[in-house]
Every structure is written in C-alpha cells, then in structure tokens.
Design a protein around this motif. Structure first.
Motif, mmCIF file in Angstrom:
data_model
loop_
_atom_site.group_PDB
_atom_site.id
_atom_site.type_symbol
_atom_site.label_atom_id
_atom_site.label_comp_id
_atom_site.label_asym_id
_atom_site.label_seq_id
_atom_site.Cartn_x
_atom_site.Cartn_y
_atom_site.Cartn_z
ATOM 1 N N LEU A 7 -17.824 43.331 26.801
ATOM 2 C CA LEU A 7 -17.047 42.091 26.763
ATOM 3 C C LEU A 7 -15.607 42.327 27.238
ATOM 4 N N LEU A 8 -15.028 43.447 26.784
ATOM 5 C CA LEU A 8 -13.643 43.762 27.156
ATOM 6 C C LEU A 8 -13.475 43.916 28.662
ATOM 7 N N LYS A 9 -14.518 44.440 29.309
ATOM 8 C CA LYS A 9 -14.444 44.598 30.766
ATOM 9 C C LYS A 9 -14.360 43.244 31.447
ATOM 10 N N GLU A 10 -15.097 42.281 30.888
ATOM 11 C CA GLU A 10 -15.084 40.936 31.488
ATOM 12 C C GLU A 10 -13.923 40.088 30.978
ATOM 13 N N MET A 11 -13.468 40.380 29.779
ATOM 14 C CA MET A 11 -12.370 39.610 29.177
ATOM 15 C C MET A 11 -11.295 40.548 28.657
ATOM 16 N N PRO A 12 -10.500 41.102 29.581
ATOM 17 C CA PRO A 12 -9.469 42.027 29.125
ATOM 18 C C PRO A 12 -8.445 41.346 28.202
ATOM 19 N N ASN A 13 -8.424 40.009 28.240
ATOM 20 C CA ASN A 13 -7.493 39.283 27.367
ATOM 21 C C ASN A 13 -8.108 38.941 26.008
ATOM 22 N N PHE A 14 -9.092 39.746 25.598
ATOM 23 C CA PHE A 14 -9.809 39.570 24.329
ATOM 24 C C PHE A 14 -8.858 39.315 23.149
ATOM 25 N N ASP A 15 -7.880 40.196 22.965
ATOM 26 C CA ASP A 15 -6.944 40.052 21.833
ATOM 27 C C ASP A 15 -6.151 38.757 21.927
ATOM 28 N N GLU A 16 -5.773 38.425 23.149
ATOM 29 C CA GLU A 16 -4.998 37.213 23.374
ATOM 30 C C GLU A 16 -5.807 35.970 22.988
ATOM 31 N N LEU A 17 -7.090 35.983 23.337
ATOM 32 C CA LEU A 17 -7.962 34.848 22.983
ATOM 33 C C LEU A 17 -8.044 34.701 21.464
ATOM 34 N N ILE A 18 -8.186 35.832 20.792
ATOM 35 C CA ILE A 18 -8.273 35.790 19.327
ATOM 36 C C ILE A 18 -6.971 35.239 18.754
ATOM 37 N N GLU A 19 -5.865 35.739 19.314
ATOM 38 C CA GLU A 19 -4.558 35.326 18.811
ATOM 39 C C GLU A 19 -4.306 33.837 19.026
ATOM 40 N N LYS A 20 -4.884 33.304 20.092
ATOM 41 C CA LYS A 20 -4.727 31.874 20.361
ATOM 42 C C LYS A 20 -5.760 31.040 19.615
ATOM 43 N N GLY A 21 -6.664 31.701 18.933
ATOM 44 C CA GLY A 21 -7.701 30.967 18.209
ATOM 45 C C GLY A 21 -8.812 30.469 19.116
ATOM 46 N N GLU A 22 -8.887 31.038 20.325
ATOM 47 C CA GLU A 22 -9.922 30.585 21.270
ATOM 48 C C GLU A 22 -11.190 31.426 21.121
ATOM 49 N N LEU A 23 -11.692 31.456 19.923
ATOM 50 C CA LEU A 23 -12.874 32.281 19.655
ATOM 51 C C LEU A 23 -14.110 31.733 20.349
ATOM 52 N N ASN A 24 -14.063 30.475 20.685
ATOM 53 C CA ASN A 24 -15.218 29.871 21.354
ATOM 54 C C ASN A 24 -15.557 30.545 22.676
ATOM 55 N N LYS A 25 -14.507 31.044 23.371
ATOM 56 C CA LYS A 25 -14.768 31.718 24.657
ATOM 57 C C LYS A 25 -15.539 33.015 24.426
ATOM 58 N N ILE A 26 -15.214 33.690 23.330
ATOM 59 C CA ILE A 26 -15.922 34.922 22.991
ATOM 60 C C ILE A 26 -17.353 34.569 22.559
ATOM 61 N N ARG A 27 -17.449 33.520 21.765
ATOM 62 C CA ARG A 27 -18.771 33.070 21.311
ATOM 63 C C ARG A 27 -19.655 32.723 22.515
ATOM 64 N N GLN A 28 -19.068 32.069 23.519
ATOM 65 C CA GLN A 28 -19.855 31.695 24.709
ATOM 66 C C GLN A 28 -20.424 32.923 25.421
ATOM 67 N N TRP A 29 -19.637 33.986 25.460
ATOM 68 C CA TRP A 29 -20.121 35.213 26.095
ATOM 69 C C TRP A 29 -21.376 35.703 25.362
ATOM 70 N N PHE A 30 -21.315 35.689 24.037
ATOM 71 C CA PHE A 30 -22.467 36.144 23.251
ATOM 72 C C PHE A 30 -23.658 35.199 23.385
ATOM 73 N N THR A 31 -23.373 33.911 23.503
ATOM 74 C CA THR A 31 -24.479 32.962 23.689
ATOM 75 C C THR A 31 -25.196 33.252 25.002
ATOM 76 N N GLU A 32 -24.376 33.491 26.033
ATOM 77 C CA GLU A 32 -24.916 33.787 27.359
ATOM 78 C C GLU A 32 -25.756 35.079 27.363
ATOM 79 N N LYS A 33 -25.261 36.104 26.670
ATOM 80 C CA LYS A 33 -25.899 37.427 26.735
ATOM 81 C C LYS A 33 -26.939 37.663 25.636
#
Ligand code: ZN
Length: 505
Positions: free
Chosen positions: A438-464
């Motif tokens: 996930l980190l390779k595809e979303m290097p801004n992982f921490d930033e997403l968490i900090e912004k509360g945009e967990l849905n983007k991370i969730r979408q990656w898991f839904t896809e995979k």
C-alpha cells in the motif's frame, strides 16, 4: 451448454441460497443471544440454534448435494459454468468431503465431547489444575487424529488442521516464517527491556464515562468508513463482529470505565473485520462465498486497522483532541508524544489477549509449536504444561505461576479447535506485507490518516481484498495484492522501525 446442466446449476444455486438463509437466521439468533437476550430464553434458544445447525449439516451433506457437485464439477460443468458457480460448488465440495468422510456417530460423539470439554475446561481453569482437563484434551486429540486419517492432505498431518482455518496453508510454509518472526522479535524485545526508555502509562487509567466512550467509538467507526446503514454497534462481554450479509454487519464492544483502550481499540479491531464484510461484492450474496477468505485474512483487516492505523502517530495527531473532548480531563497535561508512547507500551504478559503488538506473535508461535508437536506425536498431552512454561520462559522471559494463566488460558483446545491459532499471527504478517504494498502506491499514507481520509485506504483494501470474498485463497489474495508469497520481513521491519523510535534505542 446442455439444457440439463443449466437446470442443475439453477437448482443448485437455489439450494445453496437455502443453506445461506439458515446460516443467516442462526447468526441473528446467536448475535441476539450475546447482546442481551433474556436469561430465561437462553436454553430454548440454544436448542433452536442446535436444530437449525443440524438442518444445515443435513443439507450440506445430502445425496442431493452430491448429485449437484458431481454434475457441476464435471469436465463439461467446469468448462461451461460461471466462476461464481464453480467456486461455490468447490467450496461446498470441500465441506461435503470433510463431513461425509467422518462416520456420523463419530462426529456426534465429537460434538458431545466438545461441549462437555468446554465446561470441564472452565472448571479446570478456575482451579488452575490441568489434570482435571487432561483426559478430555487427550480424547479430543485422539478423535481429531482419527478425523485427520479420514481426510485428504499432503505433507505434515497438521496441514489437515491448518487447512480448516487457512485454506492452503502448510507447516512447510509456516515453519521458516514463524522461525524468522521469532528470531526477529526476541532480540528486539530484549533490547527494549535492557535499553529502552521507560514508558509512563499511569494517565491511561482514569474514569472515562461509558456513554462518552460509546460516542467516541461511533465517531471513529464513521471515520474508518464503517457504514452504519449496514451495521450497528452494541455492547457485549466478549466483543465480536458478525456478518449476516454485506448489508448487515454488526460489531460489539465492551466498556471498561477505567481503561478506555478496551472499548476503543476493540471497536477499531472489530470495525476492521466489519469493513471487510461490508465491502464484499454483492455478486456473491446468497452463495457460500460471501464471507472472508480465511481467519488469517480476516485478522489482517482487523489488525491493520487496530495497530497500523489506530496505534499510529498520524491517527492520534488527528484524533487526540477528539479524545480529550470526550474524556473527563485525564489527558489535560499529557502531550501527544507521551500518549502515543503509552498506547504502544511493550510489556511481556502471560495472557495472550492482553499482549501488545510486538509480543503477540510469540504467544501464537508457542501454541503453534505445541499443536504441531501433538499431531506429529512428538509431544504428549500430559507434558503440555511443562513445555508451555519452558517456551514462555525462553520466548517471553516470563513463567506462569499456575496453569490457569498458562496452558489453560484459551478456550480453543477445549472446543477442539486445533489449527486455529496460527491464523492470528498470520493476520499480522499479512497486514504488514499489505501495508508495504500500500505504501508503494500511497506514499502519503500518514498524511491520509492525519487528514481523516481513511476511506482512501479502505478503498485500496476493497479493491485488493474485500470484494473477492472467498473467490480467492488466502495466499492468492496476498500474492495478487503484494506481488509475492508470504514474507515475514515486512512485519519485522515495521516492528523494528516503530519500536526503535518509541523506545529510543
Ligand atoms: Zn479479530
């Protein structure tokens, strides 16, 4: 395609829908039983669940089922029918073979022994006396050994049991992986104990009103992307998640007034399980494939959310003020860094379910080695307490005072669930490996968490992961998501980085 095959497929899918419907009914009743059903109704309710489960067993092992499976899994069927039909049939066949190979009376004896053993185990645990439980455990092992002889498997006999919870997993895969994990964690743990900067956790344990805890849990579930229109949050003694179908996935939690972590991290954990089930493709609803691929893949979703998001610094950068808002002033003078270190404290404990993220896999590896020893006839049941204690000393540096906090602590063996434990450690290994991808595809992982945009991370898991349900096997999901087979290196790197920093090693 032959007319008859089309008709058989139709009839089969209808037949399976009925099994799934029974299972959904059983699940609602079980949920109700654990979330506040009246005490006087418990006995009758348990009986009803038993009766319906027997119906499911009959439907799953009937001659009608055999007729369907023979026709659908024929050469012609495999060529002509849809992937969903074939995979559903394969899933039903696996179950069919497993159940039909055991003589009915032997299976019945086993079920009776299971429930008896559980109550004996409870008593033995309370009295901290393994000898009370020993004869029952010996019988459970003996019966399980007979089942193994009836089933098909390759390599190590313990593979037959691993496959029940983690389809396709083998001792041959696990041995080197668990060895590497053990050899990576133990020196890190020793380093922390010898050189780590002490962590203060005293401020965690203050009264935190239950209603406020509940509201906080709901806010966090919303942030994770848990859909409250397809679920609900209730209270229980032992938290769990139950999926009736993707449109109804319920979570429960337990509130400890003096330790908010129990409810909060428990809810994030169960919420991770729930995100999986809520996002399974609706194409699979009504088939047996609308569920998690395995116990380990399921656990990867809960542990990823609980530890890799919920115990990350980025998550608390966003949510620490929210926590302060709900609590009654206990964090007023605690800065974020001290809080972050406190919720990640490493402390070897005797009890698996109280273990921290770093030492947890060691608890599982002890159980794996013991189970493997038992089913390879290298360890006798009577020697379990002594070997248990030796391994705890060697791996975690602590020894139980008595068997109640040692070999008797978990219910799994009393229920005859051998082969289950490894899934817990596999969950963490899978999670860390997926995090790396996930980190390779979303290097801004921490930033997403900090912004509360967990849905983007969730979408990656839904896809995979999520959407496939049981269409793919665990190692297939892992491979497709990360580009390689099971590799414990990612877990070790993650732990090393996180704890070296927290303990300033
Ligand atoms: Zn879990």
């Amino acid at each position: 395609m032959a007319e008859t095959l089309v008709q058989i497929e139709k009839d089969f899918l209808k037949y399976v829908e009925k099994i799934v419907a029974y299972n959904e009914a059983i699940a609602v009743m079980a949920w109700d039983l654990r979330t506040g059903a009246p005490k006087k109704g418990v006995e009758q309710r348990s009986k009803v669940i038993g009766l319906l489960s027997a119906e499911v067993f009959k439907l799953s092992t009937s001659s009608e089922m055999k007729y369907f499976l023979d026709a659908l899994l024929s050469e012609e069927g495999r060529k002509e029918l849809s992937e969903i039909t074939i995979k559903t049939a394969e899933d039903c066949k696996k179950n069919f073979d497993r159940m039909n190979k055991i003589p009915a009376e032997e299976y019945e004896e086993f079920v009776i022994l299971q429930s008896k053993s559980e109550s004996v185990w409870e008593d033995a645990k309370k009295k901290a006396e393994f000898s009370i439980f020993q004869p029952y455990l010996e019988k459970l092992v003996e019966k399980t050994n007979r089942f193994i002889k009836y089933w098909d498997w390759e390599g190590n006999p313990y593979n037959a049991l691993l496959d029940l919870y983690e389809p396709g997993m083998t001792v041959e895969v696990l041995n080197p992986v668990f060895n590497e994990v053990r050899k990576g964690i133990i020196p890190l743990l020793e380093k922390i104990e010898r050189h780590g900067k002490k962590v203060d956790t005293s401020f965690l344990f203050h009264p935190f009103p239950k209603e406020a805890q509940r509201e906080l849990c709901i806010e966090i579930l919303n942030q994770m992307g848990y859909d409250f229109e397809a679920g609900r949050l209730d209270e229980t003694v032992h938290p769990f998640e139950t999926a009736l179908n993707p449109g109804d996935v319920r979570v429960t939690t337990n509130y400890n007034i003096n330790d908010f972590r129990v409810a909060l991290f428990g809810t994030i954990h169960e919420g991770g399980h729930a995100l999986y089930e809520q996002n399974i493709s609706t194409d699979l609803v009504g088939t047996t494939l609308a569920g998690g691929a395995s116990m380990g893949i399921h656990e990867s979703q809960s542990l990823f959310n609980e530890n890799m998001i919920g115990r990350s610094r980025a998550f608390w950068k966003r949510n620490y003020s929210l926590l302060k808002q709900y609590s009654s002033g206990q964090f007023e003078h605690v800065d974020l860094e001290d809080f972050y270190r406190a919720i990640n404290e490493v402390k070897p404990s005797l009890i698996r379910i109280e273990a921290d993220e770093l030492t947890y896999p060691l608890h599982i590896i002890v159980r794996y080695e013991l189970e493997k020893g038992i089913f390879n006839e290298e360890i006798a049941v009577k020697d379990l307490p002594a070997i248990w204690n030796e391994k705890y000393k060697e791996y975690l540096g602590i020894t139980p005072d008595h068997d109640g906090v040692g070999v008797l602590q978990d219910i799994h063996w009393a229920g005859g669930s051998f082969g289950y434990f490894p899934s817990y450690a596999l969950g963490i290994i899978y999670a860390a490996q997926m995090r790396n991808a996930l980190l390779k595809e979303m290097p801004n992982f921490d930033e997403l968490i900090e912004k509360g945009e967990l849905n983007k991370i969730r979408q990656w898991f839904t896809e995979k992961v999520h959407r496939f349900g049981k269409l793919k096997k665990p190692l297939e999901i892992l491979h497709d998501a990360t580009g390689e087979g099971l590799n414990p290196k990612y877990l070790l790197t993650y732990l090393e980085e996180k704890y070296t920093e927290i303990y300033q090693l």
